[in-house]
Design a protein around this motif. Structure first.
Motif, PDB file in Angstrom:
ATOM      1  N   ILE A  47       0.864  -1.180   0.000  1.00 57.60           N
ATOM      2  CA  ILE A  47       0.000   0.000   0.000  1.00 57.60           C
ATOM      3  C   ILE A  47       0.905   1.235   0.000  1.00 57.60           C
ATOM      4  CG2 ILE A  47      -1.792   1.271   1.236  1.00 57.60           C
ATOM      5  CD1 ILE A  47      -2.719  -1.415   2.382  1.00 57.60           C
ATOM      6  N   GLU A  52      -5.072   8.702  -3.463  1.00 57.56           N
ATOM      7  CA  GLU A  52      -5.963   8.228  -4.518  1.00 57.56           C
ATOM      8  C   GLU A  52      -6.370   6.795  -4.216  1.00 57.56           C
ATOM      9  OE1 GLU A  52      -4.215   8.771  -8.370  1.00 57.56           O
ATOM     10  OE2 GLU A  52      -3.441  10.760  -7.855  1.00 57.56           O
ATOM     11  N   THR A  53      -7.494   6.384  -4.784  1.00 57.40           N
ATOM     12  CA  THR A  53      -7.991   5.028  -4.550  1.00 57.40           C
ATOM     13  C   THR A  53      -7.127   3.989  -5.232  1.00 57.40           C
ATOM     14  OG1 THR A  53     -10.264   5.743  -4.202  1.00 57.40           O
ATOM     15  CG2 THR A  53      -9.952   3.471  -4.934  1.00 57.40           C
ATOM     16  N   ASP A  59      -0.413  -1.778  -6.590  1.00 59.41           N
ATOM     17  CA  ASP A  59      -1.101  -1.151  -5.462  1.00 59.41           C
ATOM     18  C   ASP A  59      -2.238  -2.068  -5.005  1.00 59.41           C
ATOM     19  OD1 ASP A  59      -2.233   0.528  -3.593  1.00 59.41           O
ATOM     20  OD2 ASP A  59      -3.046   1.948  -5.068  1.00 59.41           O
ATOM     21  N   TRP A  61      -4.252  -1.297  -2.415  1.00 57.36           N
ATOM     22  CA  TRP A  61      -5.309  -0.559  -1.732  1.00 57.36           C
ATOM     23  C   TRP A  61      -6.685  -0.752  -2.371  1.00 57.36           C
ATOM     24  CZ3 TRP A  61      -6.190   1.285   2.845  1.00 57.36           C
ATOM     25  CH2 TRP A  61      -7.318   2.100   3.037  1.00 57.36           C
ATOM     26  N   HIS A  65     -10.265  -0.890  -0.509  1.00 58.86           N
ATOM     27  CA  HIS A  65     -11.350   0.024  -0.856  1.00 58.86           C
ATOM     28  C   HIS A  65     -12.635  -0.757  -1.149  1.00 58.86           C
ATOM     29  CE1 HIS A  65     -13.618   2.701  -3.662  1.00 58.86           C
ATOM     30  NE2 HIS A  65     -13.261   3.617  -2.785  1.00 58.86           N
ATOM     31  N   ARG A  91      -1.192   6.101   7.096  1.00 63.71           N
ATOM     32  CA  ARG A  91      -1.253   5.856   5.657  1.00 63.71           C
ATOM     33  C   ARG A  91      -2.656   5.416   5.248  1.00 63.71           C
ATOM     34  NH1 ARG A  91       3.558   3.053   2.417  1.00 63.71           N
ATOM     35  NH2 ARG A  91       4.442   4.928   3.327  1.00 63.71           N
ATOM     36  N   GLU A  94      -4.784   8.413   4.950  1.00 65.74           N
ATOM     37  CA  GLU A  94      -4.425   9.184   3.757  1.00 65.74           C
ATOM     38  C   GLU A  94      -5.017   8.562   2.501  1.00 65.74           C
ATOM     39  OE1 GLU A  94      -0.208  10.892   5.587  1.00 65.74           O
ATOM     40  OE2 GLU A  94      -0.207   9.141   4.265  1.00 65.74           O
ATOM     41  N   ARG A  95      -4.982   7.236   2.414  1.00 66.79           N
ATOM     42  CA  ARG A  95      -5.562   6.573   1.244  1.00 66.79           C
ATOM     43  C   ARG A  95      -7.088   6.678   1.253  1.00 66.79           C
ATOM     44  NH1 ARG A  95      -2.280   3.353  -1.946  1.00 66.79           N
ATOM     45  NH2 ARG A  95      -4.043   3.639  -3.363  1.00 66.79           N
TER      46      ARG A  95
END
Length: 201
Positions: A47, A52-53, A59, A61, A65, A91, A94-95
């Protein structure tokens, strides 16, 4: 109803996580209310930093999501380091910032009508500060934070054993964790029955 637990420990699997042990109390209490619980240890995933998504190749993340959007209940579990949430927890927030610009079919921020709570551990003090930082961030993103939607175990000032190394304070932390699960479930059910509308334009 689904719940997602994001464990923000700094310890990679399979190393035991004190934070996971206390989060498991909340998970079990949610399962007793027929909630389907999924947990992820974020340090095990790739991650990268950003707001941003989806940051592209590698990535992971976007998987988180997807789980966030599928869960009515979010539990963020973090250790306390130098009086603050872990860097992994920061983090994560932030994401999640990207969710501020995402809306559902009714025009509501995607975090609306979802609830969140916080689990904190650490062999130092500062739990209330950590809870406030995480809960404040989640509230900004759009989550509803019920009353007493947290539990923690902090040994107190100075070095000493961690949650998994002593029984000191466990009874209170477990009782509070079970109350947290009850409150999260009750408010999630209420919002599912009577959801909030989109914010006024």
């Amino acid at each position: 109803m689904r719940a997602l637990i994001l464990n923000c420990t700094l310890k990679k699997s399979p190393e035991p996580s004190n934070t996971e042990k206390l989060a498991d109390v909340v998970a079990q209490a949610l399962r007793e209310r027929d909630v389907e619980v999924t947990a992820r240890r974020l340090v095990d995933m790739n991650i990268p930093p950003g707001v941003e998504t989806d940051l592209g190749d590698g990535d992971q993340w976007p998987e988180i999501h997807r789980l966030l959007l599928g869960a009515r209940i979010l539990v963020v579990a973090t250790p306390t380091w130098v009086g603050h949430p872990s860097s992994i927890a920061q983090r994560m927030l932030e994401r999640m910032d990207a969710m501020l610009s995402e809306t559902d079919d009714a025009g509501r921020p995607v975090a609306f009508n979802r609830v969140a709570g916080v689990v904190v551990t650490g062999n130092e003090d500062g739990a209330h500060h950590v809870i406030s930082e995480i809960a404040g961030g989640l509230g900004d993103i759009g989550y509803t934070i019920p009353g007493q939607a947290w539990t923690y175990w902090n040994r107190g000032p100075g070095p000493g054993p961690s949650f998994g190394e002593t029984d000191e304070g466990h009874e209170w932390s477990v009782r509070t964790g079970r109350a947290m699960a009850a409150n999260l479930h009750a408010v999630a059910a209420a919002l599912a029955a009577v959801p909030m509308g989109p914010p006024p334009s």
